[in-house]
Design a protein around this motif. Structure first.
Motif, PDB file in Angstrom:
ATOM      1  N   ARG A  34       0.869  -1.183   0.000  1.00  0.00           N
ATOM      2  CA  ARG A  34       0.000   0.000   0.000  1.00  0.00           C
ATOM      3  C   ARG A  34       0.901   1.227   0.000  1.00  0.00           C
ATOM      4  O   ARG A  34       1.792   1.364   0.832  1.00  0.00           O
ATOM      5  CB  ARG A  34      -0.907  -0.017   1.222  1.00  0.00           C
ATOM      6  CG  ARG A  34      -1.946  -1.126   1.108  1.00  0.00           C
ATOM      7  CD  ARG A  34      -2.821  -1.240   2.297  1.00  0.00           C
ATOM      8  NE  ARG A  34      -3.421   0.030   2.659  1.00  0.00           N
ATOM      9  CZ  ARG A  34      -4.160   0.216   3.734  1.00  0.00           C
ATOM     10  NH1 ARG A  34      -4.379  -0.780   4.561  1.00  0.00           N
ATOM     11  NH2 ARG A  34      -4.666   1.389   3.999  1.00  0.00           N
ATOM     12  N   VAL A  38      -0.129   7.814  -0.962  1.00  0.00           N
ATOM     13  CA  VAL A  38      -1.579   7.975  -1.084  1.00  0.00           C
ATOM     14  C   VAL A  38      -2.144   8.519   0.225  1.00  0.00           C
ATOM     15  O   VAL A  38      -2.954   9.441   0.235  1.00  0.00           O
ATOM     16  CB  VAL A  38      -2.256   6.643  -1.486  1.00  0.00           C
ATOM     17  CG1 VAL A  38      -3.766   6.757  -1.431  1.00  0.00           C
ATOM     18  CG2 VAL A  38      -1.803   6.215  -2.869  1.00  0.00           C
ATOM     19  N   ARG A  39      -1.676   7.964   1.333  1.00  0.00           N
ATOM     20  CA  ARG A  39      -2.142   8.438   2.649  1.00  0.00           C
ATOM     21  C   ARG A  39      -1.631   9.832   2.960  1.00  0.00           C
ATOM     22  O   ARG A  39      -2.265  10.595   3.683  1.00  0.00           O
ATOM     23  CB  ARG A  39      -1.671   7.486   3.749  1.00  0.00           C
ATOM     24  CG  ARG A  39      -2.356   6.154   3.720  1.00  0.00           C
ATOM     25  CD  ARG A  39      -1.858   5.323   4.855  1.00  0.00           C
ATOM     26  NE  ARG A  39      -0.399   5.340   4.818  1.00  0.00           N
ATOM     27  CZ  ARG A  39       0.388   4.398   5.253  1.00  0.00           C
ATOM     28  NH1 ARG A  39      -0.111   3.348   5.812  1.00  0.00           N
ATOM     29  NH2 ARG A  39       1.693   4.484   5.155  1.00  0.00           N
ATOM     30  N   CYS A  41      -1.198  12.372   0.904  1.00  0.00           N
ATOM     31  CA  CYS A  41      -1.789  13.447   0.103  1.00  0.00           C
ATOM     32  C   CYS A  41      -2.944  14.097   0.860  1.00  0.00           C
ATOM     33  O   CYS A  41      -3.939  13.443   1.167  1.00  0.00           O
ATOM     34  CB  CYS A  41      -2.271  12.909  -1.235  1.00  0.00           C
ATOM     35  SG  CYS A  41      -2.979  14.195  -2.276  1.00  0.00           S
ATOM     36  N   GLY A  44      -6.318  14.165  -1.553  1.00  0.00           N
ATOM     37  CA  GLY A  44      -6.823  12.967  -2.218  1.00  0.00           C
ATOM     38  C   GLY A  44      -6.519  12.902  -3.701  1.00  0.00           C
ATOM     39  O   GLY A  44      -7.272  12.305  -4.464  1.00  0.00           O
ATOM     40  N   THR A  47      -4.498   7.992  -5.905  1.00  0.00           N
ATOM     41  CA  THR A  47      -5.309   6.808  -5.626  1.00  0.00           C
ATOM     42  C   THR A  47      -4.503   5.578  -6.019  1.00  0.00           C
ATOM     43  O   THR A  47      -3.554   5.661  -6.811  1.00  0.00           O
ATOM     44  CB  THR A  47      -6.631   6.824  -6.421  1.00  0.00           C
ATOM     45  OG1 THR A  47      -6.342   6.914  -7.814  1.00  0.00           O
ATOM     46  CG2 THR A  47      -7.518   7.976  -5.996  1.00  0.00           C
ATOM     47  N   GLN A  48      -4.891   4.452  -5.455  1.00  0.00           N
ATOM     48  CA  GLN A  48      -4.186   3.211  -5.758  1.00  0.00           C
ATOM     49  C   GLN A  48      -5.194   2.078  -5.857  1.00  0.00           C
ATOM     50  O   GLN A  48      -6.070   1.940  -5.009  1.00  0.00           O
ATOM     51  CB  GLN A  48      -3.158   2.913  -4.664  1.00  0.00           C
ATOM     52  CG  GLN A  48      -2.313   1.690  -4.932  1.00  0.00           C
ATOM     53  CD  GLN A  48      -1.314   1.428  -3.828  1.00  0.00           C
ATOM     54  OE1 GLN A  48      -1.535   1.784  -2.683  1.00  0.00           O
ATOM     55  NE2 GLN A  48      -0.212   0.800  -4.172  1.00  0.00           N
ATOM     56  N   ASP A  49      -5.054   1.266  -6.890  1.00  0.00           N
ATOM     57  CA  ASP A  49      -5.890   0.088  -7.082  1.00  0.00           C
ATOM     58  C   ASP A  49      -5.060  -1.125  -6.685  1.00  0.00           C
ATOM     59  O   ASP A  49      -4.048  -1.421  -7.338  1.00  0.00           O
ATOM     60  CB  ASP A  49      -6.341  -0.006  -8.534  1.00  0.00           C
ATOM     61  CG  ASP A  49      -7.330  -1.130  -8.769  1.00  0.00           C
ATOM     62  OD1 ASP A  49      -8.071  -1.487  -7.832  1.00  0.00           O
ATOM     63  OD2 ASP A  49      -7.355  -1.647  -9.902  1.00  0.00           O
ATOM     64  N   PRO A  54       0.545   4.203  -7.831  1.00  0.00           N
ATOM     65  CA  PRO A  54      -0.524   5.184  -7.646  1.00  0.00           C
ATOM     66  C   PRO A  54      -0.805   5.975  -8.908  1.00  0.00           C
ATOM     67  O   PRO A  54       0.068   6.154  -9.755  1.00  0.00           O
ATOM     68  CB  PRO A  54       0.011   6.089  -6.529  1.00  0.00           C
ATOM     69  CG  PRO A  54       1.462   5.878  -6.507  1.00  0.00           C
ATOM     70  CD  PRO A  54       1.720   4.515  -7.035  1.00  0.00           C
ATOM     71  N   LYS A  55      -2.035   6.436  -9.009  1.00  0.00           N
ATOM     72  CA  LYS A  55      -2.450   7.303 -10.109  1.00  0.00           C
ATOM     73  C   LYS A  55      -2.666   8.701  -9.540  1.00  0.00           C
ATOM     74  O   LYS A  55      -3.106   8.854  -8.407  1.00  0.00           O
ATOM     75  CB  LYS A  55      -3.735   6.766 -10.735  1.00  0.00           C
ATOM     76  CG  LYS A  55      -3.538   5.438 -11.431  1.00  0.00           C
ATOM     77  CD  LYS A  55      -4.812   4.963 -12.065  1.00  0.00           C
ATOM     78  CE  LYS A  55      -4.570   3.708 -12.851  1.00  0.00           C
ATOM     79  NZ  LYS A  55      -4.766   2.492 -12.152  1.00  0.00           N
ATOM     80  N   ASP A  57      -4.409  12.474  -9.851  1.00  0.00           N
ATOM     81  CA  ASP A  57      -5.425  13.356 -10.422  1.00  0.00           C
ATOM     82  C   ASP A  57      -4.825  14.760 -10.396  1.00  0.00           C
ATOM     83  O   ASP A  57      -4.809  15.427  -9.353  1.00  0.00           O
ATOM     84  CB  ASP A  57      -6.711  13.291  -9.591  1.00  0.00           C
ATOM     85  CG  ASP A  57      -7.828  14.128 -10.181  1.00  0.00           C
ATOM     86  OD1 ASP A  57      -7.548  15.060 -10.973  1.00  0.00           O
ATOM     87  OD2 ASP A  57      -8.993  13.874  -9.823  1.00  0.00           O
ATOM     88  N   CYS A  67       3.735  13.853  -0.997  1.00  0.00           N
ATOM     89  CA  CYS A  67       3.764  12.495  -1.539  1.00  0.00           C
ATOM     90  C   CYS A  67       5.177  12.066  -1.913  1.00  0.00           C
ATOM     91  O   CYS A  67       5.588  10.947  -1.621  1.00  0.00           O
ATOM     92  CB  CYS A  67       2.833  12.375  -2.733  1.00  0.00           C
ATOM     93  SG  CYS A  67       3.210  13.517  -4.081  1.00  0.00           S
TER      94      CYS A  67
END
Length: 79
Positions: A34, A38-39, A41, A44, A47-49, A54-55, A57, A67
């Protein structure tokens, strides 16, 4: 204060980064955990799938730099 909190306190001046774009280098990202960035930021924008890289925006990103400071492999950078 944890080391994680220490890194989150300092800010990058967004005026220095106005012509830069946040990028994720997938070859540097192990994609097996994980993502702590991501945490980190505050808006938000990351994001991570599952455990993928991470991606970002870019419309949400405020270029604070939190980050990239917590990324253990240096996979996130401004270019």
């Amino acid at each position: 204060m944890s080391l994680f909190d220490f890194f989150l306190k300092s800010e990058v001046d967004p005026r220095d980064l106005k012509d830069k774009t946040l990028k994720v280098n997938k070859t540097r990202c192990p994609q097996n955990h994980r993502c702590p960035s991501v945490r980190a930021c505050p808006v938000g924008a990351l994001t991570q799938d599952k455990y993928e890289a991470p991606k970002i925006d870019l419309k949400k990103c405020v270029k604070c730099g939190k980050c990239l400071r917590v990324c253990p492999t240096g996979a996130i950078s401004f270019q």
